[in-house]
Motif scaffolding. Sequence first.
Motif, short mmCIF file in Angstrom:
data_model
loop_
_atom_site.label_atom_id
_atom_site.label_comp_id
_atom_site.label_asym_id
_atom_site.label_seq_id
_atom_site.Cartn_x
_atom_site.Cartn_y
_atom_site.Cartn_z
N ASN B 195 28.64 24.55 44.10
CA ASN B 195 29.79 23.65 44.05
C ASN B 195 31.11 24.41 44.11
OD1 ASN B 195 28.00 21.53 43.70
ND2 ASN B 195 28.14 21.60 41.47
N GLU B 196 32.19 23.66 44.42
CA GLU B 196 33.51 24.27 44.53
C GLU B 196 34.50 23.74 43.50
OE1 GLU B 196 33.92 26.07 48.74
OE2 GLU B 196 34.49 23.96 48.89
N ASP B 197 34.16 22.63 42.82
CA ASP B 197 35.11 22.08 41.84
C ASP B 197 34.70 22.46 40.41
OD1 ASP B 197 32.87 20.55 42.19
OD2 ASP B 197 33.90 18.62 42.32
N LYS B 198 33.55 21.90 39.98
CA LYS B 198 32.98 22.34 38.72
C LYS B 198 31.68 23.08 39.01
CE LYS B 198 34.82 18.87 35.56
NZ LYS B 198 34.50 17.95 34.44
N ALA B 199 31.46 24.20 38.32
CA ALA B 199 30.24 24.97 38.56
C ALA B 199 29.01 24.14 38.19
CB ALA B 199 30.28 26.26 37.77
N CYS B 200 27.90 24.36 38.97
CA CYS B 200 26.72 23.50 38.78
C CYS B 200 25.97 23.84 37.49
CB CYS B 200 25.80 23.59 40.00
SG CYS B 200 24.82 25.12 40.08
N GLY B 201 26.01 25.09 37.11
CA GLY B 201 25.32 25.50 35.88
C GLY B 201 23.83 25.76 36.05
N VAL B 202 23.28 25.47 37.22
CA VAL B 202 21.83 25.62 37.39
C VAL B 202 21.39 26.57 38.51
CG1 VAL B 202 21.25 23.39 36.34
CG2 VAL B 202 21.70 23.51 38.80
N CYS B 203 22.30 26.92 39.42
CA CYS B 203 21.88 27.85 40.48
C CYS B 203 21.70 29.25 39.86
CB CYS B 203 22.91 27.88 41.62
SG CYS B 203 24.48 28.68 41.23
N ASP B 204 21.04 30.14 40.59
CA ASP B 204 20.81 31.51 40.11
C ASP B 204 22.08 32.15 39.56
OD1 ASP B 204 18.14 31.72 40.69
OD2 ASP B 204 18.36 33.48 41.98
N SER B 205 23.15 32.02 40.34
CA SER B 205 24.38 32.73 40.01
C SER B 205 25.01 32.16 38.73
CB SER B 205 25.33 32.62 41.20
OG SER B 205 26.50 33.37 40.97
N CYS B 206 25.03 30.82 38.60
CA CYS B 206 25.52 30.19 37.36
C CYS B 206 24.65 30.59 36.17
CB CYS B 206 25.51 28.66 37.49
SG CYS B 206 26.95 27.98 38.33
N ALA B 207 23.35 30.56 36.38
CA ALA B 207 22.44 30.86 35.28
C ALA B 207 22.64 32.28 34.75
CB ALA B 207 20.99 30.66 35.73
N LEU B 208 22.79 33.24 35.69
CA LEU B 208 23.01 34.63 35.27
C LEU B 208 24.34 34.78 34.55
CD1 LEU B 208 21.75 36.44 38.50
CD2 LEU B 208 20.74 36.66 36.23
N ARG B 209 25.35 34.11 35.07
CA ARG B 209 26.69 34.18 34.46
C ARG B 209 26.68 33.60 33.05
NH1 ARG B 209 32.52 33.44 36.78
NH2 ARG B 209 33.66 32.72 34.96
N LEU B 210 26.07 32.41 32.93
CA LEU B 210 26.06 31.73 31.62
C LEU B 210 25.23 32.52 30.62
CD1 LEU B 210 25.80 28.02 32.80
CD2 LEU B 210 27.69 29.05 31.49
N ARG B 211 24.13 33.09 31.07
CA ARG B 211 23.32 33.90 30.16
C ARG B 211 24.11 35.11 29.68
NH1 ARG B 211 17.46 36.21 31.92
NH2 ARG B 211 18.74 37.70 33.07
N GLY B 212 24.91 35.72 30.60
CA GLY B 212 25.74 36.86 30.23
C GLY B 212 26.77 36.50 29.16
N PHE B 213 27.47 35.40 29.37
CA PHE B 213 28.45 34.97 28.37
C PHE B 213 27.75 34.63 27.06
CE2 PHE B 213 31.51 34.49 31.87
CZ PHE B 213 32.69 34.89 31.26
N GLY B 214 26.59 33.95 27.17
CA GLY B 214 25.85 33.58 25.96
C GLY B 214 25.44 34.81 25.16
N GLU B 215 24.87 35.80 25.83
CA GLU B 215 24.41 37.01 25.14
C GLU B 215 25.58 37.82 24.57
OE1 GLU B 215 20.28 37.66 27.73
OE2 GLU B 215 21.89 39.14 27.87
#
Lengths: 231, 231
Positions: B195-215
């Motif tokens: 996506n270009e407006d709000k991040a989807c949160g489920v693609c590989d790239s979002c998942a890796l990013r969110l896991r990084g912030f979470g950890e």
Amino acid sequence: MHDSDKLAVVLMSGGMDSALCTAIAIQDGYEIAALHLNYGQRTEKRELQAFDELCDFYFIKKKLVVNVEHLVLIGQSSLTDKNIEVEKADLERKEIPSSYVPFRNGNILSIAASWAETLKAAAIYIGAMQLDSSGYPDCRREFFDAFQNAINTGTKPETNIRIITPIINFTKKDIVLQGKNLNVPFHLTWSCYQNEDKACGVCDSCALRLRGFGEAGIEDPLPYIKNSEYS
Amino acid sequence: MHDSDKLAVVLMSGGMDSALCTAIAIQDGYEIAALHLNYGQRTEKRELQAFDELCDFYFIKKKLVVNVEHLVLIGQSSLTDKNIEVEKADLERKEIPSSYVPFRNGNILSIAASWAETLKAAAIYIGAMQLDSSGYPDCRREFFDAFQNAINTGTKPETNIRIITPIINFTKKDIVLQGKNLNVPFHLTWSCYQNEDKACGVCDSCALRLRGFGEAGIEDPLPYIKNSEYS
């Protein structure tokens, strides 16, 4: 006729070197996927015409034409920047000429590797020649060996692409003689860096071509504006 | 301020990895020449916006945006072919995901090398990470070593360009923590493949990013459609 693992990507500029490479790849038993690059050279349209006519001649159906815009943007050289005059040939010159496009063969082989991995091709044929290469560093054997290693390490484990440089130690005379043996249609090829209708006869590329035909004792079938001192 | 031999080409996708690389290159004393590639990814416009905003943030004046058309043409992967659905993230997966663009880093580094040789730059910074790279073969240390050798052999004798991979052994958690240390503006970066407006949160790239912030125990400043299981 051919196995799918006998597919080869052949870089076809439309010049006599790549035309001979195509003939050699066919002789080696490969089905051909022909890759042509427009990188903002002066004679882009004429080279594309030569590419298409060579593909027709060899009944090649898999074709890809890529505009390598960044080599235009990056500019710098006389091949891509019309503000820099094309140098008159000096075949004894040792330094790197102004027609040098930085790391051009690195870009070309990267594109070929991407397409070859997609097609599951077994080989990339490129008509580089280290002897007549005007000192371009990315035309030397050691560069191709290094790039082979980059492809091996940078593609999937099951991918196995060989860079084949069948004419790397040829002179232009060898190109002409071997091309004659394999019935390469030199009348369909284009080499001039300067003009698109009649070859100029004086740019580096024309000079090398004419010297090759001259040394082989064969007449170049292309029309020239004037005969250079090398013909 | 800087010597001309302290110029570095930095590959800036607009993601958090390349934003951190920029901060590290500046810390290393380099003047930055920022290179951004559009290769037909779904979120091309949003990434370009992130690139421009990051350049403004870091007062970078030397910028080059290149359309790498051939990776679109060659297609095959879900990043470049809208007919292939983006895979839902599976961070434990071992095989190479469909978002793989064949030999992408080979193409990227070739473009960077051409520009770097033209600019007489001393280094290329690329934010590749072999740990979180989803198994892309061209994100591994051995690939960069091989490509370094290809650049060394394929450029002029006086050219001396070092490939620098400052975060190659980082996890996404390391990126977030080190980025925080260097005041990297993560709110200006974009990672989502979908996506270009709000991040989807489920693609590989979002998942890796969110896991990084979470950890890292830090909140991601970007807006998401929904929080994935990794946040």
